[in-house]
Write an enzyme that holds these catalytic residues in place. Structure first.
Site, PDB file in Angstrom:
ATOM      1  CE  LYS B  77      -4.022   1.812   2.588  1.00  0.00           C
ATOM      2  NZ  LYS B  77      -4.874   1.579   3.787  1.00  0.00           N
ATOM      3  CB  SER B 152      -8.059   3.438   2.706  1.00  0.00           C
ATOM      4  OG  SER B 152      -7.265   2.816   3.703  1.00  0.00           O
ATOM      5  CB  SER B 176      -8.348   0.600   5.659  1.00  0.00           C
ATOM      6  OG  SER B 176      -9.067   1.808   5.663  1.00  0.00           O
TER       7      SER B 176
END
Lengths: 485, 488
Positions: B77, B152, B176
């Site tokens: 990420k 996210s 997330s």
């Protein structure tokens, strides 16, 4: 109507002291003054994205020591908090400090007159960087982040200081304790000791506090005293003319000897303190506190008493010698090599300190070791050197770093104490000054001094007066006998 | 090997046995990645192909010494710091920013032989539930490109789901990792707070953030978790002490003696009946494996979202203060003094959702409002933690849906922040209480969209969650892969 009131001064001080740790408070960068700008930095103290603080245990150790030295309550649990504000020298946009639960509360600072000032708290925090706005910098300012993350303790006094002189005494005593315990070097020029003052006035007898102002940019103890005097006079004038004090932060301008407004209450920051989620609560075990207590260095008051008792020094000398940690240490190391503490004290407090001041010498780079000073004192005590020559030799020691005996020899200052040598010089002088000898023998005893002076002149100052005087008397007495006979 | 369904565990075994080379794996992954990008937009940056091939070849030469992740392409990420690719956090304010150091988890992956393939898209600074809040455009769900992959960590989920990576790292502040895992048919773990080092994770809400793995199977996820977890002296909230590798607990033969708690507050209005049906079937499967169910209550659940947004946004307001244009990242160089430079840099550099949260957090911490907002939220947080402690006196872990609905359409909730916040309703409590929580695929909707079931455990009970997940996998029909018919 307020014109004839008397006012009481209320002062509270906030002192920031850099801790003498090897590294910064939340990272491994060196904690050192004077390095090239932005050379002692890493991602952590630069506040780069993703970094986290790790608490320096040595900083905690020194904060505990401060708590012990000032007799605070040291909390088993304290927490760190974020103090939020924007400034280019604050890379994270917040300073990690302590707010609601500081490491130390209470405590006191003893004053020279035997009274004391109570403390509110001592807490741990990180320093910010330094901004520069050079005149020739055009529209640019510069930021040095070496100081970012340097560990600090903030010491907050109660508002019980009643005069600028008392504030001065408070700072002297506080500095002395911080230096003695190795917590801080308290170097104000390098910014390792900084002080802000809160000051207000209230009518004598009033219990509630008046509106205060905060005084910043106090760069020396003298600035604290002078700044407070000026600000108190200003406040008193306002109050006497029926005006009101505006709560504001002021800057002391030492050159102009006046205060200027930095920001008013409306412009003051809301720091939005909240507990620092990146650091767990700081937990101190009873064992750790006990260990710190047993390792607490000797405090100035205790040392002063010990100097007076153990070395048999006068109270005054003991107080002056324990006025600074370096001086006290230097004296103790000197008397470890020299048997007469009073003689050592006289020389250290006299010629030695005078020389340091004249030549602007610092302790860190002092070329004279205590052992070498003891060597000089030995020469003085055994009569191998005169007091006047000793001062010359001391000066050469400071300049060359060489030892006293060798310098005395090479400068030709070795005192003549040999009876035979002195006696032959005395005889030459008496022979060469017959009129004066006659005057002396006729009862004009003042001439004696002149005759001794002639001996010193002949020996170029190296004749030991303690040897010269009795021989001179003997020789004169001999001549009196001859004359009569 | 069928690349659509190949697991990290299979690939690692094949590389170890010599039937496959890391060079083959990276080649296939690059091919798929190039074919699907920029359409899916899983990645914000991808490493140079030659570098990737060279790294794979080095791993092949190292042979068995290369480590447990040898040759596995892993997406990271883009809020996790890496030296060899930018770390933008999906924000204009950090566009092109290059970290001077690797996050601890990245170091660990490299040391274990894993190959960092690229940086995955995300909602700006992790703030969002759809990956639509990325300043560089949204990621699409490989199961249905009209839909969001969740967020996210949407880029991480889409990459693994579409075979552009074999494993991925996400971060989970309020769901997330788990919510995108559920939307994308993957397994995702939010570890116990303190299990995985946060050093190098760009902070959103420090007391809630935790890095975790996403994989196609429970075993894959456990494999990556075992590599990234463990004490890190650079993170003071990382917990010292060694813990048994979770991968070993996967072979537990049944769930006899395990009590699973069904919290009533998680099966109420707002839960899509299709999801509820699937989750109930999942619970039955666990019962078939020997587990018992108990009904329990987490009474303060209804305050969780409010408390969560106050705590998270308060911390975020401080964490994001460093993006001021002074030292790195975007700066509005048109501004003529310091204050206007700060203002316009942050005005232009941050997206709408980030600014909304900074404002909420700044307000909640302000003098005069702190007690009513931040402090009150922290009290509720404490009460929720106590609710869970009480629940765990009666059961070993809780089973809930991961999300109230399956993946929604791009744009569907963009203009309604509250509706967006509600998609995290089942996941945020684990962050508030610091508990481990695992999302495991649990069937498909009638539209063919993946459904996730969530297990929330006691601190450090990741092995129990993985074991339960493994039993569920064995007993439920596999959901297959995006773009192909379910095998059920």
């Amino acid at each position: 109507m307020s014109g004839d009131r008397t006012y009481e001064t209320v002062i509270g001080l906030e002192v920031h002291a850099h801790l003498l740790t090897e590294t910064k408070i939340f990272c491994g960068c060196e904690n050192r003054f004077g390095a090239p700008p932005n050379s002692l930095v890493c991602p952590v103290c630069l506040g780069m994205p993703g970094v986290l603080p790790v608490l320096n245990e040595q900083a905690v150790e020194l904060a505990i020591r401060a708590g012990l030295a000032f007799e605070c309550t040291i909390h088993e649990r304290s927490i760190f908090a974020r103090k939020n504000y924007f400034y280019p020298d604050l890379p994270k946009g917040y300073q990690i400090s302590q707010f609601e639960e500081p490491i130390c509360e209470g405590g006191r600072v003893p004053l020279p007159d035997g009274s004391e000032v109570a403390l509110i708290r001592i807490h741990l925090e990180e320093d910010a960087g330094k901004s520069f706005h050079p005149e020739n910098g055009g529209d640019h300012s510069f930021v040095d982040l070496n100081r970012c993350g340097v560990p600090l303790i903030e010491i907050v006094s109660t508002p019980t200081i009643r005069s600028p002189d008392m504030a001065y005494d408070f700072l002297v005593s506080l500095k002395q304790i911080l230096e003695f315990t190795g917590i801080s070097d308290c170097n104000m020029e390098e910014g390792s000791l900084r002080c802000d003052a809160n000051v207000s006035l209230r009518p004598a007898g009033e219990i509630n506090l008046g509106t205060k102002t905060e005084l910043k940019n106090l760069n020396s103890f003298r600035a604290v005293r002078d700044g407070l005097k000026v600000e108190i006079a200003r406040q008193e004038k306002v109050l006497r003319s029926g005006g009101e004090i505006v709560q504001e932060t002021l800057l002391w301008d030492a050159a102009a000897q006046k205060v200027v407004t930095m920001r008013t209450k409306e412009e003051s920051h809301d720091y939005r303190y909240f507990p620092e989620p990146d650091l767990p609560p700081l937990i101190l075990t009873a064992e750790r506190l006990e260990a710190a207590r047993s390792q607490l260095p000797e405090l100035p008051v205790g040392m002063r008493i010990r100097f007076a008792e153990a070395y048999g020094l006068r109270e005054y000398d003991a107080a002056v010698l324990t006025g600074s940690a370096e001086l006290a240490r230097f004296f103790e190391e000197t008397v470890a090599h020299f048997p007469d503490p009073n003689q050592a004290a006289n020389f250290v407090l006299g010629p030695f300190l005078r020389l340091m001041k004249e030549k602007n010498l610092g302790w860190a780079d002092l070329p004279i070791t205590p052992a070498r000073l003891a060597g000089l004192l030995d020469l003085l005590a055994e009569g191998s050197i005169s007091a006047a020559s000793a001062r010359n030799v001391l000066e050469s020691m400071a300049a060359t770093g060489r030892d006293a005996a060798r310098l005395t020899e090479s400068l030709g200052l070795t005192q003549i104490s040999d009876d035979g040598a002195i006696r032959s010089v005395v005889r030459e002088v008496l022979d060469g000054n017959a009129p004066q000898v006659a005057e002396y023998l006729a009862g004009k005893e003042k001439v004696f001094g002149f005759l001794v002076g002639q001996v010193m002149k002949a020996t170029r100052g190296k004749g030991n007066p303690k040897v010269v005087t009795p021989i001179m008397k003997e020789e004169l007495a001999g001549r009196a006998g001859k004359k009569r006979g | 090997m069928d690349w659509n369904s190949a697991t990290a565990t299979d690939i690692a075994r094949s590389i170890a046995s010599g039937s496959l080379t890391a060079r083959d794996v990276i080649g296939e992954t690059i091919t798929r990645l190039d074919r699907l990008e920029p359409g899916l937009h899983s990645f914000l940056s991808v490493r140079n192909h030659d570098d990737l091939v060279r790294e794979a070849e080095a791993i092949d030469r190292a042979g068995t010494k290369a480590g447990p992740l040898a040759g596995l392409p892993i997406a990271v990420k883009d809020n996790i710091c890496t030296v060899d690719l930018p770390t933008s956090c999906g924000s204009r304010i950090l566009e092109g920013y290059r970290s001077p150091y690797d996050a601890t988890v990245v170091e660990r992956i490299r040391a274990a032989g894993g190959i960092l393939i690229g940086k995955a898209n995300l909602d700006e600074f992790g703030m969002g539930s759809s990956t639509e809040n990325s300043a560089f455009g949204p990621t699409r769900n490989p199961w249905d490109e009209k839909r969001v992959p969740g967020g996210s960590s949407g880029g991480s989920a889409a990459a693994v789901s579409a075979g552009q990576a074999i494993l991925a790292l996400g971060s989970d502040t309020g769901g997330s990792i788990r919510q995108p895992a559920a939307y994308s048919g993957l397994v995702g773990l939010k570890p116990t707070y303190g299990a995985v080092s946060r050093y190098g994770l760009v902070a959103f809400a420090s007391s809630l953030d935790q890095i975790g793995p996403l994989g196609r199977t429970v075993a894959d996820t456990a494999l990556l978790y075992d590599v990234i977890s463990g004490y890190d002296p650079r993170d003071s909230t990382s917990v010292p002490g060694s813990r048994p590798a979770t991968a070993r607990s996967l072979d537990r033969t049944d769930l006899k003696g395990i009590k699973i708690g069904i919290p009533e507050e998680y099966f109420t209005d707002g839960l899509d009946p299709e999801i509820e049906r699937a989750v109930r079937l999942g619970i039955e499967a666990l019962v078939d494996a020997g587990a018992e169910t108990v009904s329990i209550s987490i009474p303060h659940t209804r305050f969780a979202i409010s408390a969560y947004y106050l705590v998270a946004d308060s911390e975020a307001s401080a964490n994001l203060a460093r993006y001021d244009g002074v030292r790195y990242g975007y700066r509005d160089s048109q501004a003529d003094d310091l204050d206007s430079m700060y203002c316009s840099t942050r005005q232009i550099g941050f997206g709408t959702e980030v600014k909304r949260r900074i404002l909420i957090g700044t307000y909640a911490l302000s003098s005069g409002y702190y007690d009513a907002w931040y402090l009150q939220a922290m009290k509720v947080r404490g009460l929720i933690a106590i609710d869970f402690e009480r629940a765990f006196e009666k059961c070993d872990f809780l089973v809930t849906p991961t999300t109230p609905t399956a993946a929604f359409l791009l744009g569907e909730k963009s203009d309604d922040p509250l509706a967006m916040y509600l998609s995290d309703i089942y996941t945020i409590s684990a962050n508030l209480a610091g508990l481990p929580a695992l999302s495991v695929p649990c069937g498909l909707t009638g539209n063919g969209l993946p459904i996730g079931i969530q297990f929330m455990g006691k601190p450090w009970n990741e092995p129990v969650l993985f074991a339960a997940g493994r039993h569920l996998e064995k007993r439920l029909a596999p959901i297959g892969c995006p773009g192909e018919e379910s095998t059920s």
